[in-house]
Design an enzyme around this catalytic site. Structure first.
Site, PDB file in Angstrom:
ATOM      1  N   ARG A  55     -22.561  -5.109  69.603  1.00  0.00           N
ATOM      2  CA  ARG A  55     -24.008  -4.771  69.702  1.00  0.00           C
ATOM      3  C   ARG A  55     -24.768  -5.511  68.547  1.00  0.00           C
ATOM      4  NH1 ARG A  55     -23.223   1.300  70.229  1.00  0.00           N
ATOM      5  NH2 ARG A  55     -21.943   0.867  68.536  1.00  0.00           N
ATOM      6  N   CYS A  64     -21.144  -6.255  60.667  1.00  0.00           N
ATOM      7  CA  CYS A  64     -19.981  -5.432  61.584  1.00  0.00           C
ATOM      8  C   CYS A  64     -19.568  -6.056  62.639  1.00  0.00           C
ATOM      9  CB  CYS A  64     -20.486  -4.118  61.867  1.00  0.00           C
ATOM     10  SG  CYS A  64     -19.336  -2.958  62.805  1.00  0.00           S
ATOM     11  N   HIS A  81     -25.115  -1.143  60.414  1.00  0.00           N
ATOM     12  CA  HIS A  81     -26.013  -0.594  61.893  1.00  0.00           C
ATOM     13  C   HIS A  81     -25.670   0.901  61.727  1.00  0.00           C
ATOM     14  CE1 HIS A  81     -22.572  -0.535  64.663  1.00  0.00           C
ATOM     15  NE2 HIS A  81     -21.991  -1.035  63.820  1.00  0.00           N
ATOM     16  N   CYS A 136     -22.594   3.217  63.517  1.00  0.00           N
ATOM     17  CA  CYS A 136     -21.354   2.428  63.331  1.00  0.00           C
ATOM     18  C   CYS A 136     -20.205   3.276  63.394  1.00  0.00           C
ATOM     19  CB  CYS A 136     -21.507   1.898  61.853  1.00  0.00           C
ATOM     20  SG  CYS A 136     -19.914   0.761  61.531  1.00  0.00           S
ATOM     21  N   ASP A 178     -18.818  -4.731  65.443  1.00  0.00           N
ATOM     22  CA  ASP A 178     -19.603  -4.180  66.858  1.00  0.00           C
ATOM     23  C   ASP A 178     -20.296  -5.404  67.483  1.00  0.00           C
ATOM     24  OD1 ASP A 178     -21.497  -2.589  68.328  1.00  0.00           O
ATOM     25  OD2 ASP A 178     -20.818  -1.149  67.029  1.00  0.00           O
TER      26      ASP A 178
HETATM   27 CO    CO Z   1     -19.980  -1.052  62.957  1.00  0.00          CO
END
Ligand code: CO
Length: 212
Positions: free
Chosen positions: A46, A42, A98, A101, A44
């Site tokens: 993190r 992803c 994750h 998400c 993302d």
């Molecule tokens: Co995500």
């Protein structure tokens, strides 16, 4: 120093540290790459692939997008897979979702989210494929987590559907496709132990692209 300027200061220190550890670090990287892994994760902020896997530059070929999707008509993801498997000969392809998400959370809302609709529909399709199982989970957070896991599994299936993966696997015995979930709340990776061989055998009834 601004946050922006800080980045260049960090970069200078990072170069110094690497050269202290290994004077040929960048010289070696400049000669080419032989990563063992293709990581599809992803976007993302993190979920940084190298950090969570404890691997160096040169070790992982990385593709990231919203909710770690592998879409058949996405020339970007398909080109990454083609290059990683057909040219870099990676041994492992990891689809890493994750918990927490945002893309999957948005897809769980039956709402018009504009430009995102087409992308999120891929996840809504995963929900539809597994609707009986998901609707039977009463707790919303548990259902959300399960959809994240099922999305990883379906994206693994999408990777296995590609011609380059099937052809290369039958010729060389790799790549193996894995599904992982990363827990942003504790930093731990979990292998979902996707049955690669079984999925491959099953989908070849419909998507056999190996035969010449
Ligand atoms: Co995500």
């Amino acid at each position: 120093m601004t946050r922006y300027q800080e980045v260049f200061e960090n970069n200078r220190k990072w170069v110094e540290e690497n050269l202290k550890r290994d004077p040929d670090f960048f010289k070696r990287l400049a000669t080419g790459q032989e990563p063992d892994f293709l990581f599809i994760g992803c976007a993302d902020s993190r979920v940084p692939a190298n950090e969570i896997m404890g691997l160096d530059p040169g070790d992982i070929f990385v593709h990231r997008n919203v909710a770690n999707l592998v879409v058949n008509t996405d020339i970007n993801a398909q080109s990454v897979i083609e290059y990683a498997v057909g040219h870099l000969n990676v041994d492992h392809i990891v689809v890493c979702g994750h918990y927490g998400c945002g893309g999957v959370a948005a897809a769980m809302q039956p709402a018009d989210l504009g430009l995102l609709n087409g992308w999120l529909r891929e996840i809504r399709d995963v929900y539809r494929l597994h609707q009986d199982e998901l609707d039977a989970i009463p707790d919303e957070d548990t259902r959300y987590k399960r959809l994240i896991e099922l999305n990883v599994r379906e994206q693994c299936v999408n990777v296995i559907k590609t011609a380059v993966v099937q052809k290369t696997y039958f010729k060389t015995g790799h790549p193996i496709v894995h599904g992982w979930v990363y827990d942003i709340a504790n930093g731990l990776l979990r292998d979902l132990e996707i049955p690669f061989e079984d999925i491959l055998a099953e989908i070849r009834k419909i998507y056999d692209l190996e035969a010449p």
